[in-house]
Design a protein around this motif. Structure first.
Motif, PDB file in Angstrom:
ATOM      1  N   LYS A 279       0.825  -1.218   0.000  1.00  0.00           N
ATOM      2  CA  LYS A 279       0.000   0.000   0.000  1.00  0.00           C
ATOM      3  C   LYS A 279       0.856   1.264   0.000  1.00  0.00           C
ATOM      4  CE  LYS A 279      -2.508  -0.643   3.701  1.00  0.00           C
ATOM      5  NZ  LYS A 279      -3.504  -0.633   4.793  1.00  0.00           N
ATOM      6  N   TYR A 280       2.037   1.180   0.641  1.00  0.00           N
ATOM      7  CA  TYR A 280       2.843   2.383   0.854  1.00  0.00           C
ATOM      8  C   TYR A 280       4.044   2.402  -0.077  1.00  0.00           C
ATOM      9  CZ  TYR A 280       0.553   1.958   5.464  1.00  0.00           C
ATOM     10  OH  TYR A 280      -0.336   1.801   6.496  1.00  0.00           O
ATOM     11  N   THR A 281       4.444   3.618  -0.456  1.00  0.00           N
ATOM     12  CA  THR A 281       5.633   3.776  -1.283  1.00  0.00           C
ATOM     13  C   THR A 281       6.509   4.873  -0.707  1.00  0.00           C
ATOM     14  OG1 THR A 281       4.313   3.208  -3.214  1.00  0.00           O
ATOM     15  CG2 THR A 281       6.433   4.239  -3.630  1.00  0.00           C
ATOM     16  N   GLN A 282       7.814   4.618  -0.704  1.00  0.00           N
ATOM     17  CA  GLN A 282       8.776   5.687  -0.408  1.00  0.00           C
ATOM     18  C   GLN A 282       9.498   5.965  -1.701  1.00  0.00           C
ATOM     19  OE1 GLN A 282      12.456   4.948  -0.207  1.00  0.00           O
ATOM     20  NE2 GLN A 282      12.816   7.155  -0.131  1.00  0.00           N
ATOM     21  N   GLY A 283       9.646   7.232  -2.065  1.00  0.00           N
ATOM     22  CA  GLY A 283      10.387   7.525  -3.283  1.00  0.00           C
ATOM     23  C   GLY A 283      10.580   9.011  -3.491  1.00  0.00           C
ATOM     24  N   LEU A 284      11.345   9.309  -4.535  1.00  0.00           N
ATOM     25  CA  LEU A 284      11.622  10.701  -4.919  1.00  0.00           C
ATOM     26  C   LEU A 284      10.755  11.041  -6.121  1.00  0.00           C
ATOM     27  CD1 LEU A 284      15.476  10.411  -4.645  1.00  0.00           C
ATOM     28  CD2 LEU A 284      14.124  12.126  -3.426  1.00  0.00           C
ATOM     29  N   TYR A 285      10.002  12.123  -6.026  1.00  0.00           N
ATOM     30  CA  TYR A 285       9.070  12.488  -7.084  1.00  0.00           C
ATOM     31  C   TYR A 285       9.226  13.958  -7.433  1.00  0.00           C
ATOM     32  CZ  TYR A 285       7.072   7.996  -5.932  1.00  0.00           C
ATOM     33  OH  TYR A 285       6.909   6.657  -5.718  1.00  0.00           O
ATOM     34  N   PRO A 286       9.002  14.307  -8.707  1.00  0.00           N
ATOM     35  CA  PRO A 286       9.193  15.704  -9.112  1.00  0.00           C
ATOM     36  C   PRO A 286       8.082  16.640  -8.633  1.00  0.00           C
ATOM     37  CG  PRO A 286       8.534  14.352 -10.989  1.00  0.00           C
ATOM     38  CD  PRO A 286       8.706  13.407  -9.835  1.00  0.00           C
ATOM     39  N   ILE A 287       8.507  17.822  -8.216  1.00  0.00           N
ATOM     40  CA  ILE A 287       7.567  18.888  -7.869  1.00  0.00           C
ATOM     41  C   ILE A 287       7.234  19.589  -9.191  1.00  0.00           C
ATOM     42  CG2 ILE A 287       7.305  21.092  -6.649  1.00  0.00           C
ATOM     43  CD1 ILE A 287       9.507  19.962  -4.686  1.00  0.00           C
ATOM     44  N   ILE A 288       5.962  19.577  -9.573  1.00  0.00           N
ATOM     45  CA  ILE A 288       5.660  20.187 -10.864  1.00  0.00           C
ATOM     46  C   ILE A 288       5.129  21.608 -10.732  1.00  0.00           C
ATOM     47  CG2 ILE A 288       5.427  18.009 -12.118  1.00  0.00           C
ATOM     48  CD1 ILE A 288       2.399  18.389 -11.970  1.00  0.00           C
ATOM     49  N   SER A 289       4.713  21.986  -9.525  1.00  0.00           N
ATOM     50  CA  SER A 289       4.441  23.414  -9.319  1.00  0.00           C
ATOM     51  C   SER A 289       4.558  23.721  -7.844  1.00  0.00           C
ATOM     52  CB  SER A 289       3.051  23.800  -9.841  1.00  0.00           C
ATOM     53  OG  SER A 289       2.066  23.427  -8.912  1.00  0.00           O
ATOM     54  N   LYS A 290       4.971  24.935  -7.557  1.00  0.00           N
ATOM     55  CA  LYS A 290       5.071  25.363  -6.166  1.00  0.00           C
ATOM     56  C   LYS A 290       4.852  26.860  -6.116  1.00  0.00           C
ATOM     57  CE  LYS A 290       8.127  27.099  -3.158  1.00  0.00           C
ATOM     58  NZ  LYS A 290       9.506  27.468  -2.865  1.00  0.00           N
ATOM     59  N   LYS A 291       3.989  27.294  -5.234  1.00  0.00           N
ATOM     60  CA  LYS A 291       3.826  28.743  -5.074  1.00  0.00           C
ATOM     61  C   LYS A 291       3.407  29.087  -3.650  1.00  0.00           C
ATOM     62  CE  LYS A 291      -0.798  28.754  -7.255  1.00  0.00           C
ATOM     63  NZ  LYS A 291      -0.963  27.391  -7.804  1.00  0.00           N
ATOM     64  N   ALA A 292       3.738  30.310  -3.249  1.00  0.00           N
ATOM     65  CA  ALA A 292       3.285  30.801  -1.952  1.00  0.00           C
ATOM     66  C   ALA A 292       1.873  31.321  -2.159  1.00  0.00           C
ATOM     67  CB  ALA A 292       4.196  31.924  -1.472  1.00  0.00           C
ATOM     68  N   ILE A 293       0.928  30.905  -1.278  1.00  0.00           N
ATOM     69  CA  ILE A 293      -0.448  31.370  -1.458  1.00  0.00           C
ATOM     70  C   ILE A 293      -0.909  32.279  -0.326  1.00  0.00           C
ATOM     71  CG2 ILE A 293      -1.186  29.512  -3.004  1.00  0.00           C
ATOM     72  CD1 ILE A 293      -2.458  28.138  -0.554  1.00  0.00           C
ATOM     73  N   ALA A 294      -0.110  32.370   0.720  1.00  0.00           N
ATOM     74  CA  ALA A 294      -0.360  33.332   1.805  1.00  0.00           C
ATOM     75  C   ALA A 294       0.959  33.421   2.558  1.00  0.00           C
ATOM     76  CB  ALA A 294      -1.486  32.845   2.722  1.00  0.00           C
ATOM     77  N   ALA A 295       0.987  34.261   3.589  1.00  0.00           N
ATOM     78  CA  ALA A 295       2.220  34.393   4.342  1.00  0.00           C
ATOM     79  C   ALA A 295       2.614  33.031   4.917  1.00  0.00           C
ATOM     80  CB  ALA A 295       2.029  35.404   5.476  1.00  0.00           C
ATOM     81  N   GLU A 296       3.780  32.537   4.510  1.00  0.00           N
ATOM     82  CA  GLU A 296       4.319  31.274   5.040  1.00  0.00           C
ATOM     83  C   GLU A 296       3.448  30.054   4.727  1.00  0.00           C
ATOM     84  OE1 GLU A 296       7.375  31.014   6.396  1.00  0.00           O
ATOM     85  OE2 GLU A 296       7.654  33.166   6.153  1.00  0.00           O
ATOM     86  N   ILE A 297       2.610  30.150   3.718  1.00  0.00           N
ATOM     87  CA  ILE A 297       1.813  28.986   3.307  1.00  0.00           C
ATOM     88  C   ILE A 297       2.098  28.682   1.836  1.00  0.00           C
ATOM     89  CG2 ILE A 297      -0.508  28.008   3.023  1.00  0.00           C
ATOM     90  CD1 ILE A 297      -1.358  29.574   5.465  1.00  0.00           C
ATOM     91  N   TYR A 298       2.429  27.434   1.580  1.00  0.00           N
ATOM     92  CA  TYR A 298       2.864  27.020   0.246  1.00  0.00           C
ATOM     93  C   TYR A 298       1.939  25.953  -0.325  1.00  0.00           C
ATOM     94  CZ  TYR A 298       6.958  29.744   1.239  1.00  0.00           C
ATOM     95  OH  TYR A 298       7.778  30.792   1.520  1.00  0.00           O
ATOM     96  N   ASP A 299       1.828  25.999  -1.651  1.00  0.00           N
ATOM     97  CA  ASP A 299       0.955  25.114  -2.404  1.00  0.00           C
ATOM     98  C   ASP A 299       1.856  24.367  -3.385  1.00  0.00           C
ATOM     99  OD1 ASP A 299      -0.880  24.012  -4.186  1.00  0.00           O
ATOM    100  OD2 ASP A 299      -2.146  25.803  -4.269  1.00  0.00           O
ATOM    101  N   MET A 300       1.876  23.053  -3.305  1.00  0.00           N
ATOM    102  CA  MET A 300       2.818  22.272  -4.091  1.00  0.00           C
ATOM    103  C   MET A 300       2.089  21.120  -4.771  1.00  0.00           C
ATOM    104  SD  MET A 300       6.254  20.716  -2.373  1.00  0.00           S
ATOM    105  CE  MET A 300       7.307  22.115  -2.049  1.00  0.00           C
ATOM    106  N   THR A 301       2.440  20.864  -6.022  1.00  0.00           N
ATOM    107  CA  THR A 301       1.881  19.708  -6.723  1.00  0.00           C
ATOM    108  C   THR A 301       3.026  18.766  -7.087  1.00  0.00           C
ATOM    109  OG1 THR A 301       0.090  21.058  -7.577  1.00  0.00           O
ATOM    110  CG2 THR A 301       0.453  18.955  -8.674  1.00  0.00           C
TER     111      THR A 301
END
Lengths: 259, 305
Positions: A2-24
Motif C-alpha cells: 500500500k505504501y511507497t517511499q520515493g523521490l518524485y518531481p515537484i511540478i508546481s510550487k507557489k506561496a499562497i499566503a504568508a508562510e503557506i505554500y501550495d505544491m503539486t
C-alpha cells in the motif's frame, strides 16, 4: 504494497499566503492509491523526522497530488525552499482511515480552521453544491483556498477571528447558524483541538454524524512506533489510538480531549 | 539481483541470513512494514516490547526532534503477551526471518511469567528489556545495577530454554560490568544500546516537549556512544553482542560490527526512511561482494591504537 517511499518531481510550487505554500507532486501510482483524508510524510533535508502533510488534492488522471502546508519551524521551512522541478522524498499515501464520503447528493457541512482547511477541499469537490464549507482563519492575511472551495460549487462561508475577511467570528458560530437552518447528513472538521471539541459537541447536540481529522507529533507514520497517540474510546475503554494508522480521521464520538 | 550469500551470521545458536534487525519499538509487530517490502528480506525482527498485560503507554506528545536524533517516551504501549502469542506471532512465523520477542516487566515476577509463556511458542529468541527509560516501575530500574541485571537474567534464564539476549541501558557508569553480570547468570547474548535519557523544553511555554518530561534519545546523535559501548562490552564478554544506536547506513553497520557487534539493530533511522533496513542489507552485500569477504569476518575487526 500500500505504501511507497520515493523521490518524485515537484511540478508546481507557489506561496499562497504568508508562510503557506501550495505544491503539486507528480507521483502517478501514489495518486492512484490515495484517498480523501490521507497524508504524505515528507523528508526535510537535514532533519531526522519526516513532516506529515495532509493531501489537499488527488488528480488520478494526471497522476498528481497537491499539498498545502504552513511553515511552522525549520523543517517545513526547508520544504518550502524546494523548487519546481526538484525531487521531493515522500512516503505515501499514509493514513489507515480517510474521510467517509456519502452519496454525492447528501448534505455535508465541511469545516476547516486555518491550516486545517487543505484536507477539506477534496470533500467539497465530492459533494459540490450539496456542501456548505465553513472556512475559518485568524485574519485576512491567512486566508487560503477560497477560489478552490468556490469552484467546487459548495456554498462557502468565510470567517475570520478579527473580521478582516468574510464575517467576524468563529467557525462554530457559523456552524450553529447553519444547523438552525437545516440538518445535514454529515459534518466534517479539521483544525485546532479547541475548535474540534466544540464542533463535536454541536454535532452531537444536533444528532448529526461527524468526522474529524486529528494531528499529533508523529514518528514512523505507519503505525510501527506508536508515538502519535491520541485519546479515544474503544469498546467502552479509554485507548490511545494512533493518528497515522487508526486515523487521521476519527468518528467524533471516539475522540477524547484533555479538559 | 544482489548476491546476499555473504551476509549470514550465527548468533547465540540462531542463524540469521543477514545481520540487520529492525529494533524493538520502531517496527510494531512488523505487519505495517509489509506494505513496503517483504519481512522475509530482514535478518530478523525485534518486536515491540511486550508486557504481561496490555499497557496504554504515556500521554502524548511522545516524540521530540533533536539535532541528528529524537526523543521518545511511548511508555511501552502494547497489547500484552497473550495477544502477541495468539494474534501476532502466527503471522510473523509465516515469514522467513528470525523472530525476537522483546519483553519488559514491572517486577521480576512479570518477566518470569512472560518468559515462561514464550518458552512453549516458536519465537526464536527472547530479548529482555531491562533498560526502558520511559516507565515508572521496572524497566531501567533493573538495568542500571549489576545486581538488578543479574537478577532478571537469572529469572528469565530459569524460565526458558530459548536463547536469552539482555538489552542494556547506556545510562550507567560501566556498561561492560552490567554485561558481565548478565553473562555470569547465563545470558546467551547482550544487545546495546537502549536510548540515552534526555529532555527538551519548549522555551515559549516553559513546558517539556514530552508529556513524560523526559525520554530516550536515539538516532545518529547517539551512534558514537553506541560504537564505544559495543566495543567495551565486546572486549569484556565472550557472548555475542547485538549492536544498535543510531545506525542509519551500511557504513554505520560495518562500523558497529568492527567494534564487535555480530548482529545490528536499526531503529530511529526507520522513521527517516522506512526502507532503510533493506537498503542497509543491500549495501552490506555490495560491500562484501566487492571486497570478496564474508560479513562475519569484520566482526570485532577494529585495530585499536
Amino acid at each position: 504494497m500500500k505504501y511507497t517511499q520515493g523521490l518524485y518531481p515537484i511540478i508546481s510550487k507557489k506561496a499562497i499566503a504568508a508562510e503557506i505554500y501550495d505544491m503539486t507532486i507528480r507521483c502517478p501510482h501514489i495518486a492512484k492509491a490515495a484517498v480523501c483524508g490521507q497524508f504524505v510524510n515528507i523528508k526535510a533535508d537535514g532533519f531526522m523526522l519526516r513532516r506529515p502533510i495532509s493531501i489537499c488534492g488527488i488528480d488520478k488522471e494526471n497522476g498528481t497530488l497537491r499539498i498545502v502546508f504552513e511553515v511552522r519551524g525549520k523543517g517545513t521551512k526547508a520544504l518550502s525552499q524546494l523548487a519546481e522541478g526538484q525531487l521531493i522524498d515522500i512516503v505515501a499515501p499514509l493514513g489507515g482511515r480517510g474521510f467517509t464520503l456519502l452519496e454525492k447528493d447528501k448534505k455535508a457541512v465541511i469545516i476547516g480552521g486555518g491550516i486545517g482547511n487543505p484536507p477539506m477541499l477534496p470533500i467539497a469537490q465530492h459533494y459540490g453544491r450539496n456542501a456548505t464549507v465553513i472556512s475559518g482563519f485568524r485574519n485576512a492575511s491567512a486566508v487560503i483556498l477560497q477560489k478552490d472551495f468556490a469552484a467546487s460549487g459548495a456554498d462557502v462561508i468565510l470567517c475570520t477571528d478579527d473580521g478582516s475577511a468574510g464575517r467576524k467570528g468563529f467557525v462554530t458560530d457559523a456552524l450553529a447558524e447553519t444547523l438552525k437552518s437545516g440538518k445535514p447528513d454529515i459534518i466534517y472538521a479539521c483544525g485546532p483541538s479547541v475548535m474540534l471539541k466544540r464542533i463535536i459537541s454541536q454535532a452531537k447536540e444536533a444528532g448529526v454524524k461527524c468526522e474529524v481529522s486529528l494531528e499529533e507529533r508523529m514518528g514512523c507514520g505507519v503505525g510501527g512506533c506508536l508515538v502519535c497517540a491520541c485519546r479515544t474510546i474503544r469498546d467502552g475503554e479509554e485507548y490511545y489510538a494512533h493518528v497515522c494508522k487508526d486515523g487521521p480521521v476519527f468518528d467524533a464520538e471516539e475522540v477524547l480531549f484533555d479538559d | 539481483m544482489t548476491d546476499m550469500s555473504r551476509l549470514g551470521i550465527d548468533f547465540a545458536g540462531v542463524h540469521f541470513k543477514n545481520p540487520i534487525v529492525p529494533a524493538s519499538g520502531t517496527f510494531g509487530y512488523g505487519k505495517e512494514f509489509e506494505e513496503f517490502y517483504s519481512l522475509s528480506e530482514l535478518g530478523g525482527i525485534s518486536v515491540k516490547g511486550t508486557t504481561g498485560t496490555r499497557r496504554n503507554g504515556n500521554l502524548p506528545p511522545r516524540i521530540a526532534e533533536t539535532p541528528s536524533g529524537m526523543l521518545n517516551s511511548v511508555g511501552l504501549q502494547n497489547p500484552g503477551i497473550d495477544h502477541f502469542i495468539a494474534e501476532e506471532l502466527p503471522y510473523l512465523k509465516t515469514k522467513d526471518t528470525v523472530i525476537i520477542a522483546n519483553i519488559a516487566g514491572s517486577t521480576a515476577e512479570e518477566y518470569r511469567e512472560i518468559a515462561e509463556k514464550l518458552d512453549s511458542t516458536d519465537v526464536d529468541m527472547i530479548e529482555v528489556n531491562i533498560s526502558c527509560p520511559n516507565v515508572k516501575a521496572g524497566g531501567a530500574a533493573f538495568g542500571v545495577s549489576c545486581e538488578g541485571a543479574a537478577h532478571i537474567t537469572s529469572i528469565v534464564r530459569k524460565a526458558t530454554k530459548k536463547p536469552v539476549m539482555m538489552k542494556l541501558s547506556p545510562n550507567v557508569t560501566s556498561i561492560a560490568d552490567i554485561a558481565k553480570a548478565c553473562e555470569a547468570e547465563g545470558a546467551d547474548a547482550v544487545s546495546l544500546i537502549n536510548t540515552l535519557l534526555g529532555m527538551r523544553i519548549d522555551i515559549r511555554t516553559g513546558r517539556p516537549i514530552l508529556h513524560n518530561n523526559v525520554g530516550g534519545l536515539s538516532g545518529p546523535a547517539v551512534f558514537p556512544v553506541a560504537v564505544r559501548m559495543v566495543w567495551q562490552v565486546a572486549n569484556a564478554v565472550k557472548i555475542p553482542v547485538c549492536g544498535m544506536g543510531g545506525v542509519s547506513s551500511w557504513e554505520d553497520a560495518v562500523e558497529i560490527m568492527m567494534a564487535g557487534a555480530s548482529l545490528v539493530q536499526v531503529g530511529a533511522a526507520i522513521f527517516n526512511d522506512p526502507m532503510v533496513p533493506v537498503k542497509i542489507t543491500k549495501g552490506l552485500a555490495d560491500h562484501c561482494n566487492e571486497k570478496d569477504i564474508m560479513l562475519r569476518d569484520i566482526v570485532g575487526a577494529v585495530k585499536p591504537w
